[in-house]
Scaffold this motif. Structure first.
Motif, PDB file in Angstrom:
ATOM      1  N   LYS A   1       0.613  -1.353   0.102  1.00  0.00           N
ATOM      2  CA  LYS A   1       0.025   0.010   0.014  1.00  0.00           C
ATOM      3  C   LYS A   1       0.681   1.304  -0.015  1.00  0.00           C
ATOM      4  O   LYS A   1       0.351   2.254  -0.174  1.00  0.00           O
ATOM      5  CB  LYS A   1      -1.026   0.102   0.992  1.00  0.00           C
ATOM      6  CG  LYS A   1      -0.415   0.149   2.593  1.00  0.00           C
ATOM      7  CD  LYS A   1      -1.342   0.229   3.687  1.00  0.00           C
ATOM      8  CE  LYS A   1      -0.768   0.283   5.046  1.00  0.00           C
ATOM      9  NZ  LYS A   1      -0.235  -0.967   5.471  1.00  0.00           N
ATOM     10  N   TYR A   2       2.016   1.184   0.248  1.00  0.00           N
ATOM     11  CA  TYR A   2       2.979   2.279   0.367  1.00  0.00           C
ATOM     12  C   TYR A   2       3.653   2.483  -1.380  1.00  0.00           C
ATOM     13  O   TYR A   2       4.356   3.661  -1.366  1.00  0.00           O
ATOM     14  CB  TYR A   2       4.212   2.096   1.180  1.00  0.00           C
ATOM     15  CG  TYR A   2       3.786   2.373   2.619  1.00  0.00           C
ATOM     16  CD1 TYR A   2       3.833   3.656   3.338  1.00  0.00           C
ATOM     17  CD2 TYR A   2       3.568   1.245   3.495  1.00  0.00           C
ATOM     18  CE1 TYR A   2       3.347   3.688   4.600  1.00  0.00           C
ATOM     19  CE2 TYR A   2       3.087   1.262   4.715  1.00  0.00           C
ATOM     20  CZ  TYR A   2       2.829   2.588   5.173  1.00  0.00           C
ATOM     21  OH  TYR A   2       2.480   2.735   6.574  1.00  0.00           O
ATOM     22  N   VAL A   3       3.181   1.712  -2.075  1.00  0.00           N
ATOM     23  CA  VAL A   3       3.656   2.150  -3.594  1.00  0.00           C
ATOM     24  C   VAL A   3       2.839   3.244  -4.075  1.00  0.00           C
ATOM     25  O   VAL A   3       1.578   3.401  -4.018  1.00  0.00           O
ATOM     26  CB  VAL A   3       3.343   1.145  -4.216  1.00  0.00           C
ATOM     27  CG1 VAL A   3       3.661   1.579  -5.771  1.00  0.00           C
ATOM     28  CG2 VAL A   3       4.150  -0.277  -4.058  1.00  0.00           C
ATOM     29  N   GLY A   4       3.546   4.551  -4.529  1.00  0.00           N
ATOM     30  CA  GLY A   4       2.763   5.593  -4.605  1.00  0.00           C
ATOM     31  C   GLY A   4       3.981   6.742  -4.750  1.00  0.00           C
ATOM     32  O   GLY A   4       5.116   6.620  -4.468  1.00  0.00           O
ATOM     33  N   THR A   5       3.544   8.002  -5.045  1.00  0.00           N
ATOM     34  CA  THR A   5       4.366   9.147  -4.936  1.00  0.00           C
ATOM     35  C   THR A   5       3.840   9.978  -3.681  1.00  0.00           C
ATOM     36  O   THR A   5       2.700  10.161  -3.435  1.00  0.00           O
ATOM     37  CB  THR A   5       3.962  10.016  -6.204  1.00  0.00           C
ATOM     38  OG1 THR A   5       4.088   9.045  -7.349  1.00  0.00           O
ATOM     39  CG2 THR A   5       4.704  11.304  -6.125  1.00  0.00           C
ATOM     40  N   TYR A   6       4.747  10.553  -3.011  1.00  0.00           N
ATOM     41  CA  TYR A   6       4.706  11.378  -1.760  1.00  0.00           C
ATOM     42  C   TYR A   6       5.538  12.742  -2.004  1.00  0.00           C
ATOM     43  O   TYR A   6       6.671  12.625  -2.835  1.00  0.00           O
ATOM     44  CB  TYR A   6       5.472  10.593  -0.813  1.00  0.00           C
ATOM     45  CG  TYR A   6       4.759   9.284  -0.489  1.00  0.00           C
ATOM     46  CD1 TYR A   6       3.867   9.254   0.572  1.00  0.00           C
ATOM     47  CD2 TYR A   6       5.240   8.173  -1.179  1.00  0.00           C
ATOM     48  CE1 TYR A   6       3.263   7.929   0.971  1.00  0.00           C
ATOM     49  CE2 TYR A   6       4.227   6.926  -0.957  1.00  0.00           C
ATOM     50  CZ  TYR A   6       3.590   6.793   0.181  1.00  0.00           C
ATOM     51  OH  TYR A   6       2.978   5.603   0.646  1.00  0.00           O
ATOM     52  N   ARG A   7       4.980  13.807  -1.373  1.00  0.00           N
ATOM     53  CA  ARG A   7       5.388  15.110  -1.715  1.00  0.00           C
ATOM     54  C   ARG A   7       5.702  15.753  -0.513  1.00  0.00           C
ATOM     55  O   ARG A   7       4.938  15.679   0.729  1.00  0.00           O
ATOM     56  CB  ARG A   7       4.360  15.853  -2.685  1.00  0.00           C
ATOM     57  CG  ARG A   7       5.071  17.214  -2.996  1.00  0.00           C
ATOM     58  CD  ARG A   7       3.740  17.874  -3.985  1.00  0.00           C
ATOM     59  NE  ARG A   7       2.747  18.336  -3.183  1.00  0.00           N
ATOM     60  CZ  ARG A   7       1.426  18.691  -3.751  1.00  0.00           C
ATOM     61  NH1 ARG A   7       1.594  18.731  -5.168  1.00  0.00           N
ATOM     62  NH2 ARG A   7       0.415  19.067  -3.033  1.00  0.00           N
ATOM     63  N   ASN A   8       6.621  16.621  -0.354  1.00  0.00           N
ATOM     64  CA  ASN A   8       6.885  17.473   0.657  1.00  0.00           C
ATOM     65  C   ASN A   8       7.466  18.790   0.084  1.00  0.00           C
ATOM     66  O   ASN A   8       8.303  19.089  -0.838  1.00  0.00           O
ATOM     67  CB  ASN A   8       8.252  16.879   1.388  1.00  0.00           C
ATOM     68  CG  ASN A   8       8.975  17.815   2.472  1.00  0.00           C
ATOM     69  OD1 ASN A   8       9.271  18.997   2.497  1.00  0.00           O
ATOM     70  ND2 ASN A   8       9.283  17.084   3.724  1.00  0.00           N
TER      71      ASN A   8
END
Length: 447
Positions: free
Chosen positions: A321-328
């Motif tokens: 479920k952690y597959v994906g794109t994350y932004r900061n």
């Protein structure tokens, strides 16, 4: 310079999957210096005592602190350790944190409940349980309990409980620094022995009694912490923007040593004053209370998961479920307003057991690169825990330097990334201090 850690300190994190939650509940990396200075100043005052029959009050207090740490590590069968921290301006609460840790050394188990309110006013809660075989945790309003089971290998990392800080790397050097700071202030507080063998310590300092070097260090630490907190905030911070003339206005501290020779309770308060960017005088008060309670009567028990929502996680804490794109977002303060000058992204491309693969990108708008650093990117393969307590991935930064990084899951839809890690020796490392990076990345959802 950054902050230096060692392998013993790192082991106190029960699981990489808890890394972000524990950092959140310990106040953010940006705000720790303020709370740490408050605690240090209060301990500094409460340990500087007048000469007594059994040596100086300072020496006696230092002995009591060491005896307390030794008892917490191996002398007491079970006990509860409570810590409460509060930062406020007048009656307005800026930050609160309460931490209740239950220890049962006989069975090798701990239980922790933490609540806090950060500078943005957001409340946070976290519960965790740990023994030699597993960790269980639950955060916020999430009704799911997360369970991570260990592979028993018989090494020292299986130990559960309090670790004596005086036995850790660098403790002797830090003690010498404290000794030097105390100096001639040993006559400023009092110690009152009781007939039952207990001792009550109390003391205070006014602004006129605080040495210039302490004020200089305090001023630097507070100004730097405020700058980092406000620069790294993604929303307006409630923290006053003290900009000049910062100094210690008042410090008070008390402690109680029981007849057995260890401390049952210590508390302290430090008042800092300074001028904000508009020239207004602002007073900020930090208070700390630490207490050991329910000695011999503390019960530590794993939560009943029979009817609960349970999710088992790998040792790394990652799954599909952690597959994906994350932004900061990279946010700075300019001319009295918050400005986004760029963003960082993490793309998790695959999770295979404990192995995590992905890519990182640091993008700064061209007109700000000269001041805030150039854009760069890298790919990584990471297997948390594969190398024991010290587990990092490698990458190359914008200047072409080879660095180490660490990645861990936080709450739902969040990751925590720490870059610019430098290994300084066997079992120790230094974390760089980027004032524009707060480490939390949020999942980007497709609308």
């Amino acid at each position: 310079m950054g902050v230096v850690y060692n392998e013993y300190q790192r082991r106190r994190l029960p699981n990489p999957a808890l890394h972000k939650e524990l950092n959140t509940m310990k106040l953010s990396k940006k705000t720790i210096p303020i709370a740490a200075f408050a605690l240090g100043a209060c301990v500094f005052v409460s340990t500087a005592f007048a000469d007594m029959t059994l040596g100086t009050g300072y020496d006696r207090m230092k002995h009591a602190i060491k005896e307390t740490a030794a008892q917490m590590e191996s002398g007491l069968d079970n006990y509860t350790l409570e810590m409460h921290i509060e930062l406020k301006e007048n009656d307005r609460v800026l930050l609160q944190s309460s931490n209740v840790n239950k220890y049962d050394l006989a069975i090798g188990a701990t239980e922790t409940t933490e609540t806090s309110q950060d500078f943005g006013g957001e409340p946070r809660t976290m519960y965790s349980y740990k023994d030699r075989e597993r960790s269980i945790w639950k955060h916020g309003d999430d009704e799911t309990y997360y369970v991570s089971e260990y592979e028993r290998n018989g090494n020292s990392q299986d130990r559960v409980g309090f670790e004596n800080p005086f036995n850790q790397y660098g403790a002797a050097e830090f003690e010498r620094i404290v000794d030097a700071f105390v100096g001639s202030l040993k006559d400023q507080v009092q110690a009152e022995p009781s007939a039952d063998g207990s001792v009550a310590y109390s003391g205070s300092l006014t602004e006129a009694q605080v040495p210039a070097v302490v004020n200089a260090v305090a001023s630097f630490a507070v100004l730097q912490s405020i700058k980092e907190e406000r620069d790294g905030a993604s929303a307006p911070s409630a923290l006053p923007d003290l900009a000049s003339d910062v100094y210690v206005k008042r410090v008070t501290g008390t402690a109680v040593e029981n007849e057995a020779g260890w401390l049952e309770r210590a508390q302290g308060e430090i008042v800092m004053t300074g001028k904000d960017s508009a020239g207004n005088v602002r007073d900020v008060t930090a208070s700390v209370v630490v207490a050991i309670t329910n000695v011999g009567a503390t019960t530590v028990a794993a939560p009943d998961l029979s009817d609960a929502s349970v999710e088992k996680v790998s040792r790394s804490g990652f799954d599909d479920k952690y597959v994906g794109t994350y932004r900061n977002d990279i946010v700075v303060e300019k001319e009295g307003t918050f400005l986004k000058i760029g963003e960082r992204t993490i793309e998790i491309t695959s999770v295979d057991g404990d192995q995590v693969k992905g890519a990182f990108a640091h993008r700064v708008k061209p007109e700000y690169e000269a001041e805030y650093g150039a854009s760069y990117d890298f790919t990584f393969e990471y297997e948390p825990g594969a190398a024991g307590a010290m587990s990092f991935f490698t990458y190359v930064d914008a200047e072409g330097a080879r660095k180490y990084g660490e990645l861990s899951p936080g709450g739902p839809g969040r990751l925590y990334l720490q870059l610019d890690v430098e290994i300084t020796g066997e079992g120790s490392f230094r974390i760089g201090d980027d004032p524009y990076a707060h480490g939390e990345y949020n999942l980007v959802f497709e609308e």
